[in-house]
Design a protein around this motif. Structure first.
Motif, mmCIF file in Angstrom:
data_model
loop_
_atom_site.group_PDB
_atom_site.id
_atom_site.type_symbol
_atom_site.label_atom_id
_atom_site.label_comp_id
_atom_site.label_asym_id
_atom_site.label_seq_id
_atom_site.Cartn_x
_atom_site.Cartn_y
_atom_site.Cartn_z
ATOM 1 N N ASN A 12 2.038 8.968 -5.284
ATOM 2 C CA ASN A 12 3.184 8.612 -6.139
ATOM 3 C C ASN A 12 2.845 7.446 -7.064
ATOM 4 O OD1 ASN A 12 5.742 8.645 -7.222
ATOM 5 N ND2 ASN A 12 6.551 7.249 -5.663
ATOM 6 N N LEU A 13 2.441 7.808 -8.286
ATOM 7 C CA LEU A 13 2.140 6.792 -9.303
ATOM 8 C C LEU A 13 3.324 6.576 -10.243
ATOM 9 C CD1 LEU A 13 -1.404 7.898 -10.607
ATOM 10 C CD2 LEU A 13 -0.888 6.468 -8.659
ATOM 11 N N ALA A 14 4.233 7.551 -10.321
ATOM 12 C CA ALA A 14 5.325 7.465 -11.305
ATOM 13 C C ALA A 14 6.148 6.206 -11.045
ATOM 14 C CB ALA A 14 6.230 8.691 -11.203
ATOM 15 N N ALA A 15 6.382 5.453 -12.099
ATOM 16 C CA ALA A 15 7.157 4.220 -11.943
ATOM 17 C C ALA A 15 7.577 3.674 -13.295
ATOM 18 C CB ALA A 15 6.311 3.162 -11.221
ATOM 19 N N TYR A 16 8.615 2.848 -13.267
ATOM 20 C CA TYR A 16 8.859 1.941 -14.385
ATOM 21 C C TYR A 16 8.133 0.667 -13.988
ATOM 22 C CZ TYR A 16 12.448 5.135 -16.079
ATOM 23 O OH TYR A 16 13.102 6.236 -16.564
ATOM 24 N N ALA A 17 6.990 0.436 -14.619
ATOM 25 C CA ALA A 17 6.098 -0.619 -14.132
ATOM 26 C C ALA A 17 6.192 -1.911 -14.943
ATOM 27 C CB ALA A 17 4.660 -0.083 -14.125
ATOM 28 N N SER A 18 7.240 -2.013 -15.773
ATOM 29 C CA SER A 18 7.364 -3.247 -16.559
ATOM 30 C C SER A 18 8.433 -4.152 -15.941
ATOM 31 C CB SER A 18 7.727 -2.875 -18.001
ATOM 32 O OG SER A 18 8.651 -3.791 -18.538
ATOM 33 N N GLN B 89 11.936 -3.674 -5.916
ATOM 34 C CA GLN B 89 11.961 -2.205 -5.754
ATOM 35 C C GLN B 89 10.709 -1.725 -5.027
ATOM 36 O OE1 GLN B 89 12.520 -1.199 -9.876
ATOM 37 N NE2 GLN B 89 14.629 -1.929 -9.889
ATOM 38 N N LYS B 90 9.578 -2.339 -5.344
ATOM 39 C CA LYS B 90 8.323 -1.983 -4.660
ATOM 40 C C LYS B 90 8.405 -2.389 -3.178
ATOM 41 C CE LYS B 90 5.638 -0.230 -7.964
ATOM 42 N NZ LYS B 90 5.307 1.198 -7.948
ATOM 43 N N CYS B 91 8.976 -3.576 -2.929
ATOM 44 C CA CYS B 91 9.126 -4.048 -1.537
ATOM 45 C C CYS B 91 10.048 -3.129 -0.750
ATOM 46 C CB CYS B 91 9.793 -5.414 -1.544
ATOM 47 S SG CYS B 91 8.670 -6.698 -1.292
ATOM 48 N N CYS C 191 6.599 13.249 -17.299
ATOM 49 C CA CYS C 191 8.007 13.274 -17.713
ATOM 50 C C CYS C 191 8.087 13.568 -19.208
ATOM 51 C CB CYS C 191 8.668 11.938 -17.370
ATOM 52 S SG CYS C 191 10.430 11.943 -17.688
ATOM 53 N N ARG C 192 7.444 12.717 -20.021
ATOM 54 C CA ARG C 192 7.544 12.918 -21.477
ATOM 55 C C ARG C 192 6.486 13.897 -21.996
ATOM 56 N NH1 ARG C 192 7.661 6.836 -23.357
ATOM 57 N NH2 ARG C 192 6.264 6.831 -21.579
ATOM 58 N N ALA C 193 5.209 13.693 -21.586
ATOM 59 C CA ALA C 193 4.139 14.563 -22.107
ATOM 60 C C ALA C 193 2.940 14.553 -21.167
ATOM 61 C CB ALA C 193 3.705 14.070 -23.480
ATOM 62 N N SER D 259 8.691 17.052 -15.022
ATOM 63 C CA SER D 259 9.741 16.685 -14.060
ATOM 64 C C SER D 259 10.359 15.365 -14.454
ATOM 65 C CB SER D 259 9.167 16.535 -12.655
ATOM 66 O OG SER D 259 8.459 15.339 -12.574
ATOM 67 N N ASN D 260 11.654 15.247 -14.224
ATOM 68 C CA ASN D 260 12.289 13.949 -14.381
ATOM 69 C C ASN D 260 12.704 13.505 -12.984
ATOM 70 O OD1 ASN D 260 13.733 11.715 -14.880
ATOM 71 N ND2 ASN D 260 15.192 12.632 -16.295
ATOM 72 N N LEU D 261 11.930 12.589 -12.405
ATOM 73 C CA LEU D 261 12.160 12.196 -11.010
ATOM 74 C C LEU D 261 13.430 11.360 -10.836
ATOM 75 C CD1 LEU D 261 8.450 11.423 -10.021
ATOM 76 C CD2 LEU D 261 9.778 13.430 -9.366
ATOM 77 N N LEU D 262 14.065 10.985 -11.949
ATOM 78 C CA LEU D 262 15.365 10.307 -11.841
ATOM 79 C C LEU D 262 16.407 11.263 -11.284
ATOM 80 C CD1 LEU D 262 15.470 8.398 -15.241
ATOM 81 C CD2 LEU D 262 15.189 7.391 -12.975
ATOM 82 N N GLU D 263 16.164 12.559 -11.507
ATOM 83 C CA GLU D 263 17.058 13.592 -10.965
ATOM 84 C C GLU D 263 16.619 13.830 -9.522
ATOM 85 O OE1 GLU D 263 19.473 14.747 -12.780
ATOM 86 O OE2 GLU D 263 18.857 14.092 -14.757
ATOM 87 N N LEU E 74 -2.914 4.867 -14.959
ATOM 88 C CA LEU E 74 -3.727 5.048 -13.755
ATOM 89 C C LEU E 74 -3.933 6.530 -13.444
ATOM 90 C CD1 LEU E 74 -5.181 3.759 -11.342
ATOM 91 C CD2 LEU E 74 -2.975 3.603 -10.183
ATOM 92 N N GLY E 75 -2.910 7.335 -13.755
ATOM 93 C CA GLY E 75 -3.006 8.785 -13.523
ATOM 94 C C GLY E 75 -4.209 9.386 -14.225
ATOM 95 N N PHE E 76 -4.491 8.931 -15.419
ATOM 96 C CA PHE E 76 -5.643 9.405 -16.186
ATOM 97 C C PHE E 76 -6.937 9.143 -15.401
ATOM 98 C CE2 PHE E 76 -8.942 7.845 -19.230
ATOM 99 C CZ PHE E 76 -9.343 9.079 -19.723
ATOM 100 N N ALA F 219 0.939 11.449 -13.304
ATOM 101 C CA ALA F 219 -0.453 11.775 -13.655
ATOM 102 C C ALA F 219 -0.719 11.529 -15.135
ATOM 103 C CB ALA F 219 -0.744 13.233 -13.297
ATOM 104 N N SER F 220 0.345 11.524 -15.935
ATOM 105 C CA SER F 220 0.195 11.296 -17.376
ATOM 106 C C SER F 220 0.136 9.809 -17.731
ATOM 107 C CB SER F 220 1.386 11.932 -18.100
ATOM 108 O OG SER F 220 2.605 11.503 -17.492
ATOM 109 N N GLY F 221 0.214 8.935 -16.736
ATOM 110 C CA GLY F 221 0.218 7.492 -16.993
ATOM 111 C C GLY F 221 -1.185 6.911 -17.082
#
Ligand SMILES: NC(=O)c1ccc[n+]([C@@H]2O[C@H](COP(=O)([O-])OP(=O)(O)OC[C@H]3O[C@@H](n4cnc5c(N)ncnc54)[C@H](OP(=O)(O)O)[C@@H]3O)[C@@H](O)[C@H]2O)c1
Length: 312
Positions: free
Chosen positions: A80-86, A150-152, A42-44, A57-61, A23-25, A19-21
């Motif tokens: 579920n918007l959380a992602a490493y999107a790069s 990963q998306k596939c 995750c960060r802020a 939350s750290n969803l890696l855990e 698109l989340g905004f 939600a902090s990303g």
């Protein structure tokens, strides 16, 4: 003040990861008045969005996802918007990025399946090879890079899950808060009279963050209302109506923001050794979303005018 107790009782709860990303905004703003929103960061968190119940939350855990979800109380839907999107980050850190982009999503989807909670996974136009645009929801996925793989992988995993749905998005643009986007970066460089290289051979159907959020929120309302045609769709494409290269898009941005287009320098993917990783044309056909939902995004020029007025 009259307290609307009816609304408090009937409002559904949506949990938004990421939600902090960027698109989340935009999505949180779209959903704010109708739903109770729980936002994971995750960060802020985005402090300005104080209508969100923020949770760190750290969803890696991945082992901590289930206890976290259990602690939140009644949830009607998870987005579920959380992602490493790069693309570059995922190439560099394949195992780490897969943990968030695929494994964490699987964990949440399994939880939703058990608890009969709707789960909406955000995917990308990059799942396609780029050779046969414009792509419909039924077209064959052929990812060229790890992010797209990963998306596939998560899309395939969700295909037989009753509670799960996928929305594929194109290149997004706009002004985020915590997370930036190529638009402010491009504007700032050109304002400083720096040159910016842009690909003439990479085509997408870009959409503003606002319009992506507007389309997604229509899908979310329809899924929560049990609209059978939208439930049956499983995958939906949201995209702009124009298929345009990165170079053409950068020129359009200069035009709308009254900046010097000569600072945009045309280049090709192959000049940067990127043709193998970045598909040539992943334009999406979004006619199904237009048909099923009230999704009718403005043109890029109109979207840029709105963004310019918001920036002043
Ligand atoms: N932007 C685009 O052009 C585009 C296009 C197509 C599809 N998509 C998809 O749309 C979704 C949203 O993209 P976006 O542009 O909004 O991404 P973004 O701005 O990069 O935001 C990523 C979000 O993921 C969170 N996150 C990162 N690592 C995390 C972790 N370990 N645990 C929990 N949360 C974590 C971040 O939280 P913190 O900031 O708090 O760390 C942030 O809220 C993604 O699934 C992306 O793949 C985006």
């Amino acid at each position: 003040m009259i307290l609307d107790t009816n609304n408090l009782i009937t409002k559904k709860t949506i949990l938004i990861t990421g939600a902090s990303g960027f698109l989340g905004f935009y999505l949180s703003l779209e959903l704010a008045t109708e739903f109770n929103l729980v936002g994971l960061y995750c960060r802020a968190p985005i402090e300005k969005l104080n209508f969100i119940q923020w949770q760190s939350s750290n969803l890696l855990e991945t082992g901590e996802i289930r206890p976290l979800l259990n602690s939140i109380g009644k949830i009607d839907m998870i987005i579920n918007l959380a992602a490493y999107a790069s693309i570059d980050f995922c190439e560099k850190f394949p195992a780490l990025s897969r943990r968030l982009n695929t494994l964490a999503a699987q964990e949440m989807a399994n939880y939703c399946e058990e608890k009969e909670i709707l789960f909406l996974q955000i995917s990308s136009d990059l799942v396609f090879s780029g050779a046969d645009a414009a792509y419909t929801e039924d077209d064959f996925c052929h990812p060229l890079n790890r992010y797209a793989q990963q998306k596939c992988e998560i899309e395939n995993y969700l295909s037989d899950k009753k509670q799960s749905f996928v929305s594929r998005l194109p290149l997004l643009y706009g002004f985020g808060l915590n997370h930036s986007n190529f638009l402010p970066i491009l504007l700032s460089k050109i304002k400083n009279n720096e040159t910016v290289e842009a690909f003439v051979d990479e085509f997408r159907t870009p959409l503003s963050g606002m319009s992506a959020a507007a389309g997604l929120s229509e899908q979310i309302r329809a899924l929560l209302a049990g609209k059978s045609s939208v439930l049956a769709a499983k995958i939906l494409h949201f995209a702009g109506k124009e298929s345009i290269s990165r170079y053409q898009l950068a020129k359009k941005i200069c035009e709308e923001f009254a900046l010097n287009p000569k600072n945009v320098i045309p280049t090709k993917l192959k000049n940067h050794n990127l043709a193998k990783l970045r598909p040539a044309d992943v334009s999406l056909d979004a006619s199904l979303a237009q048909q099923l939902l009230n999704f009718n995004p403005p043109t890029i020029a109109q979207e840029l005018k709105i963004l310019k007025s918001q920036q002043l």
